[in-house]
Write a protein that holds these residues in place. Structure first.
Motif, PDB file in Angstrom:
ATOM      1  N   GLN A   3       3.181   0.560  -7.315  1.00 52.75           N
ATOM      2  CA  GLN A   3       2.746   0.759  -5.931  1.00 52.75           C
ATOM      3  C   GLN A   3       3.940   1.283  -5.145  1.00 52.75           C
ATOM      4  OE1 GLN A   3       0.894  -2.641  -4.141  1.00 52.75           O
ATOM      5  NE2 GLN A   3       0.781  -1.666  -2.142  1.00 52.75           N
ATOM      6  N   LEU A   4       3.704   2.249  -4.275  1.00 52.79           N
ATOM      7  CA  LEU A   4       4.758   2.875  -3.485  1.00 52.79           C
ATOM      8  C   LEU A   4       4.486   2.613  -2.012  1.00 52.79           C
ATOM      9  CD1 LEU A   4       7.195   4.850  -3.388  1.00 52.79           C
ATOM     10  CD2 LEU A   4       5.529   6.707  -3.352  1.00 52.79           C
ATOM     11  N   ASN A   5       5.458   2.060  -1.319  1.00 49.69           N
ATOM     12  CA  ASN A   5       5.331   1.827   0.119  1.00 49.69           C
ATOM     13  C   ASN A   5       6.251   2.809   0.842  1.00 49.69           C
ATOM     14  OD1 ASN A   5       3.571  -0.452   0.011  1.00 49.69           O
ATOM     15  ND2 ASN A   5       5.321  -1.644  -0.712  1.00 49.69           N
ATOM     16  N   LEU A   6       5.704   3.551   1.793  1.00 53.69           N
ATOM     17  CA  LEU A   6       6.470   4.554   2.534  1.00 53.69           C
ATOM     18  C   LEU A   6       6.384   4.296   4.025  1.00 53.69           C
ATOM     19  CD1 LEU A   6       5.101   7.759   0.774  1.00 53.69           C
ATOM     20  CD2 LEU A   6       7.304   6.695   0.371  1.00 53.69           C
ATOM     21  N   ARG A   7       7.441   4.628   4.712  1.00 54.41           N
ATOM     22  CA  ARG A   7       7.410   4.631   6.175  1.00 54.41           C
ATOM     23  C   ARG A   7       7.478   6.089   6.600  1.00 54.41           C
ATOM     24  NH1 ARG A   7       9.650  -0.342   8.998  1.00 54.41           N
ATOM     25  NH2 ARG A   7       9.623  -1.886   7.343  1.00 54.41           N
ATOM     26  N   SER A  28      -3.404   9.316  -1.445  1.00 51.21           N
ATOM     27  CA  SER A  28      -2.726   8.789  -2.627  1.00 51.21           C
ATOM     28  C   SER A  28      -2.751   9.795  -3.780  1.00 51.21           C
ATOM     29  CB  SER A  28      -3.384   7.476  -3.054  1.00 51.21           C
ATOM     30  OG  SER A  28      -2.735   6.944  -4.171  1.00 51.21           O
TER      31      SER A  28
END
Length: 86
Positions: A3-7, A28
Motif C-alpha cells: 500500500q502506498l500513502n502519498l501527500r 490507483s
C-alpha cells in the motif's frame, strides 16, 4: 500487495482522478501503470527540465553567437530604442 500513502495537492488529485475516470480507470490503476512504465524503462517516462533563469538563457545565447554589438553608446541607445521588445 503493498500500500502506498502519498501527500499531494487536493486539486491535483481531483484532476488526475477525473482524467483517469474519463479514460475508464481509477487513480490507483493510473499510478500503477506509471510505476510499471518507470520500472520497465528504468527512467522517468517524460522529459524533466529546469526553467532557464535569465543568466543561463543569456549565456546560451552568447555561446550560440546570438547577440548584437555596438561600437558606441549612441549606436547602442538607438538599437535599444528601435527594438520591438518591451
Amino acid at each position: 500487495m503493498a500500500q502506498l500513502n502519498l501527500r499531494i495537492d487536493d486539486k491535483l488529485m481531483e484532476e488526475a482522478a477525473k482524467f483517469f475516470e474519463e479514460i475508464g480507470m481509477d487513480l490507483s490503476t493510473g499510478i500503477e501503470i506509471y510505476l510499471k512504465k518507470v520500472v520497465r524503462e528504468q527512467a522517468i517516462p517524460f522529459a524533466l527540465s529546469v526553467p532557464q533563469n535569465d543568466y543561463a538563457k543569456s549565456a546560451g545565447e552568447f555561446e550560440r553567437g546570438d547577440f548584437k554589438t555596438a561600437s558606441s553608446s549612441e549606436e547602442l541607445r538607438k538599437d535599444l530604442e528601435d527594438t520591438d521588445e518591451p
